[in-house]
Scaffold this active site. Structure first.
Site, short mmCIF file in Angstrom:
data_model
loop_
_atom_site.label_atom_id
_atom_site.label_comp_id
_atom_site.label_asym_id
_atom_site.label_seq_id
_atom_site.Cartn_x
_atom_site.Cartn_y
_atom_site.Cartn_z
N GLU A 220 0.87 -1.18 0.00
CA GLU A 220 0.00 0.00 0.00
C GLU A 220 0.90 1.22 0.00
OE1 GLU A 220 -2.68 0.30 3.27
OE2 GLU A 220 -3.73 -1.54 2.75
N ASP B 225 -5.64 9.64 10.24
CA ASP B 225 -4.34 9.13 10.64
C ASP B 225 -3.86 9.69 11.96
OD1 ASP B 225 -3.35 7.31 8.51
OD2 ASP B 225 -3.79 9.05 7.24
#
Ligand SMILES: Cc1ncc(COP(=O)(O)O)c(C=O)c1O
Lengths: 260, 403
Positions: free
Chosen positions: A42, A53
Site C-alpha cells: 500500500e 491518521d
C-alpha cells in the site's frame, strides 16, 4: 486472475504493508518490503489533512510534502515500482481531494498507466461512490473499501457493493497507530463479514508486532501493517531500508506460518 | 411548474447535496453516526417539543430576539443607503455562535450522547459550546490550534472557567483547519458516547443543513422586524463569511424574496494575490472535512493555509450552500482585506459606539462601499454577528498600540 487475487490465493494469509510515498528513500524502502516478504504494497498518497491518521502517518505526510512531493512524483514512484516488481500488487491509499482534483478519470487513467492494482480512498464512503468508483472500475482498478466496527449488518451490503480486490477491515473505531482491538472481537467481525462476501478480508489498524500479526492472520485473509513501518522511516532516515527489511521479514514469517 | 421547484430554500437533496456541493465525505467509521444524526434531526424537526425548548432557551438564555437597529450616524457618515444592523453581538457569549450550540446540544441530549467535542478558531464557538455544556452539565473537550491558543488567550481562559478541557492542536499550521482535523480524529475514536458540535454551516451532511436551520432564527427575526419597522424588505443583505453560518442564517429566510439582493463577504487577508481566506474568490471545488465545496488548494489538491486578521474567518473552505448559491448567482460574494476591516472596525466604534468583532468588521467594510453606490432610500441590512471584546488585543497590535 489479477495480481491482487493471486496474492490472496497463496496458501497462507497475506502480509499487506503500508508506506507513505515521498517519505525517505521510498523506492529503497518499498524494495525492502518486497524482499522481506510483503504480499501486497500500500503506497500512501501524502495529503495536507490526513484526518484518519494518527501522529506517525501524519508526520510522514508532512515530511513528504515538505520535500515537495507531488501527485506526479507519487505516480512515478508507483510506475518505477511496477517496473522493478512486475508481479507484486500495488495499492494507492489516500484521501479524496488529491484523487479527484483533476477529475477521477484522470486519476484512474494515470494510476492504471503506473501499474496500480487497487485504490483505497479513506473519505469516499459508498454514499459518494460516483465521485471515484465508476472511473476506477472503468479502468479495471479495484476499489478497496473499508469496513469498521461501526459498519453494522444493515450497512455492510452497501459497503460490499462495488468493492473488489479485498475488503479492509479496520479493527478499531479510531485512527491509524492506535491500540489494536481484542482478537476475539476481530474474529467475530471478520467471520460476520465473510458470510456476506467472497472477496478476501484483510485486517489492519494497530498491528505492530509479529505476535499481533500472527494472531490476526489466524482469523483473516491478510494483515495490514502501517504505522510501525512508517515510524522506522521517520526514525532511521537513510538507514531505514535495513530496519524495514528486518521488521517485514519477522512479520511475514509470523503471518505466513500463522495457520501452521 | 409549482412554486416549490422555483424555490431556493429546498436544498439540500436527500443525499445532502446542494447542487454538486455538500455530501458526506467521511471515513466509514463515522458514516453510521452521520446517518444516526440525520435521523435524529429529522425526528427533532418534526417534534413541536424540540422547537419549543429551542425557542425558550433562545429567548430566556441567549436573549433573543436580538434588536434590529438603524445605524443613523454611520449612515450619515457614509452618505448613501440606510444602514441597519441585526444585533447578534448582543447575544449571550457575544456572537451568533450560541444559536447553533443551543440547537445542537438539545439534539445531542435527544440522542443520548454524554459528552461533547468541538473545534474552535477564534474561540467564539468554543466558548459558546463550553457555555451550553455547562448549562446542561455535559463534559466538553474543545480542540483549538496551538497558534490560536496563544493569540486568543482570553477565550481560552473563558472556556476553562466554563469547565471545558481545551486541547491545543500542534499538527499542520496549528489553526482552525487542524483543530477540525483533530476533532474528527477524536470523534472517530469515541463514536458511541460523543457528539461533535460543528461550529459553522459546513462538514458532512446533515451539519450544513442543521446549522443553517438553527442560525436561520437571525433571518426570520430580521425579516419580521424589518417589515414591522419599515413596512418593506431590505434591498441588500450583507454578512461576513468564515464557514458561512451567520451569513446563511441571515440569508436563507430571504432567498425566495427576489427583490432582496445578498452579499457575502470573505476575508481577503493581505490581498487576493497574497495570503487570504477567500475560498470562493481564490479557490476551486474539492473535498475536505466531509463536504465538497470551494477550497483553497494547489493543483495537486493539497489544502493551502488561509490567512485573515480575524481568526474566525481564517479557514480555507466555506459551507457548501454558499458554493451553490454562488454558482447559481442568487448571492453575490466579495472580499475585504485586513486593513479595510480594521478601518471599518474603528469607524463603527466612533460613529455608533459599538465595538464589533473583526469578523463583522469585514461586512461593515463591504457595507461602506455599497452604501455610497445606493440611493438614500435604499436599505442595507448587515449582520453584526459578534462583539469585539475578544479582538481588542489583535487590533491594538495591528494599530501599533501598546496595552
Ligand atoms: C463573531 C464571528 N463572526 C463570524 C464568524 C465566522 O463564522 P461563520 O462564517 O460560520 O459565521 C465567527 C467564527 O468564529 C465569529 O466568531
Amino acid at each position: 486472475m489479477t495480481r491482487l487475487s493471486n496474492a490472496f490465493a497463496k496458501p497462507h494469509p497475506a502480509l499487506v504493508c503500508f508506506l507513505t510515498a515521498g517519505d525517505g528513500d521510498t523506492a529503497a524502502n518499498l524494495d525492502a518490503l518486497v524482499a522481506g516478504g510483503a504480499d501486497v504494497i500500500e503506497l500512501g498518497m501524502p495529503f495536507t489533512d490526513p484526518m484518519a491518521d494518527g501522529p506517525a502517518i501524519q508526520e510522514a505526510n508532512l515530511r513528504s510534502l515538505s520535500k515537495g512531493t507531488t501527485t506526479r512524483d507519487v505516480l512515478l514512484i508507483a510506475n518505477e515500482f511496477r517496473d522493478r516488481h512486475p508481479d507484486v500488487p500495488l495499492v494507492l491509499m489516500g484521501y479524496a481531494n488529491p484523487m479527484i482534483v483533476r477529475g477521477p478519470e484522470w486519476f484512474a487513467a494515470e494510476a492504471k498507466g503506473a501499474g496500480v492494482d487497487g485504490v483505497i480512498c479513506v473519505d469516499i464512503p459508498p454514499e459518494e461512490d460516483p465521485e471515484l468508483g465508476p472511473a476506477l472500475r472503468a479502468q479495471g482498478i479495484d476499489l478497496i473499501r473499508l469496513a469498521t466496527p461501526t459498519t453494522d449488518a444493515a450497512r455492510l451490503p452497501a459497503v460490499l457493493d462495488g468493492s473488489s480486490g479485498f475488503l479492509y477491515y479496520v479493527s478499531v473505531a479510531g485512527i491509524t497507530g492506535m491500540q489494536q482491538a481484542a482478537v476475539d472481537s476481530i474474529e467475530a467481525n471478520v467471520s460476520r463479514i465473510k458470510q456476506s462476501t467472497d472477496i478476501p478480508v484483510a485486517v489492519g489498524f494497530g498491528v505492530r508486532t509479529p505476535e499481533q500479526a500472527a494472531e490476526i492472520a489466524k482469523v483473516s485473509d491478510g494483515v495490514v501493517v502501517g504505522s510501525a513501518l512508517v515510524e522506522l522511516v521517520g526514525k532511521h532516515g537513510e538507514d531505514a531500508p535495513a530496519k524495514i527489511l528486518e521488521l517485514t521479514s519477522a512479520l511475514a514469517e509470523a503471518v505466513h506460518s500463522a495457520r501452521g | 411548474m409549482n412554486t416549490q421547484a422555483n424555490s431556493f430554500r429546498t436544498q439540500p437533496d436527500e443525499r445532502g447535496h446542494f447542487g454538486q456541493y455538500g455530501g458526506r465525505y467521511v471515513a466509514e467509521t463515522l458514516m453510521p453516526l452521520i446517518l444516526d444524526l440525520e435521523k435524529a434531526y429529522d425526528e427533532a424537526k418534526a417534534d413541536p417539543a424540540f422547537h419549543a425548548q429551542f425557542d425558550d432557551l433562545l429567548e430566556h438564555y441567549v436573549g433573543r430576539p436580538s434588536p434590529l437597529y438603524f445605524a443613523e450616524r454611520l449612515t450619515e457618515a457614509l452618505g448613501g443607503a440606510q444602514i441597519w444592523f441585526k444585533r447578534d453581538e448582543l447575544n449571550h457569549t457575544g456572537a451568533h455562535k450560541i444559536n447553533n450550540c443551543v440547537g445542537q446540544i438539545l439534539l445531542a441530549m435527544r440522542m443520548g450522547k454524554t459528552r461533547i467535542i468541538a473545534e474552535t478558531g477564534a474561540g467564539q464557538h468554543g466558548v459558546a459550546t463550553a457555555t451550553v455544556c455547562a448549562r446542561f452539565g455535559l463534559p466538553c473537550t474543545i480542540f483549538m490550534g496551538a497558534t490560536d491558543v496563544s493569540r486568543q488567550q482570553p477565550n481560552v481562559f473563558r472556556m476553562k472557567l466554563l469547565g471545558a478541557e481545551v486541547v491545543p492542536v500542534t499538527s499542520g499550521a496549528a489553526t482552525l483547519k487542524d483543530a477540525m482535523n483533530e476533532a474528527l480524529r477524536h470523534w472517530v475514536a469515541h463514536v458511541h458516547d460523543t457528539f461533535y458540535i460543528i461550529g459553522t454551516a459546513a462538514g458532512p451532511h446533515p451539519y450544513p443543513e442543521l446549522v443553517r436551520d438553527f442560525q436561520s432564527v437571525i433571518g426570520k427575526e430580521a425579516r419580521a422586524q424589518m417589515l414591522s419597522r419599515t413596512g418593506r424588505l431590505p434591498d441588500l443583505l450583507v454578512a461576513a463569511i468564515g464557514g458561512g453560518s451567520n451569513a446563511i442564517g441571515l440569508f436563507h429566510p430571504f432567498l425566495d424574496d427576489p427583490e432582496v439582493k445578498m452579499l457575502g463577504v470573505e476575508a481577503a487577508g493581505h490581498g487576493l494575490d497574497k495570503e487570504h481566506a477567500a475560498s470562493l474568490a481564490g479557490g476551486v471545488p474539492g473535498v475536505l472535512h466531509g463536504n465538497k465545496t470551494y477550497l483553497l488548494q494547489d493543483e495537486d489538491g493539497q489544502i493551502t493555509e488561509a490567512h485573515s486578521i480575524s481568526a474566525g474567518l481564517d479557514y480555507p473552505g466555506i459551507g457548501p450552500e454558499h458554493a451553490w448559491l454562488k454558482d447559481i448567482g442568487r448571492v453575490d460574494y466579495t472580499s475585504v482585506t485586513d486593513d479595510e476591516a480594521l478601518e471599518a472596525f474603528q469607524l463603527l466604534c466612533r460613529t455608533e459606539g459599538i465595538i464589533p468583532a473583526l469578523e463583522p468588521s469585514h461586512a461593515i467594510a463591504a457595507v461602506a462601499k455599497k452604501a455610497r453606490e445606493l440611493p438614500d432610500d435604499a436599505i442595507i441590512l448587515a449582520n453584526l454577528c459578534g462583539r469585539g471584546d475578544k479582538d481588542i488585543f489583535t487590533v491594538a497590535d495591528a494599530l501599533g498600540v501598546e496595552m
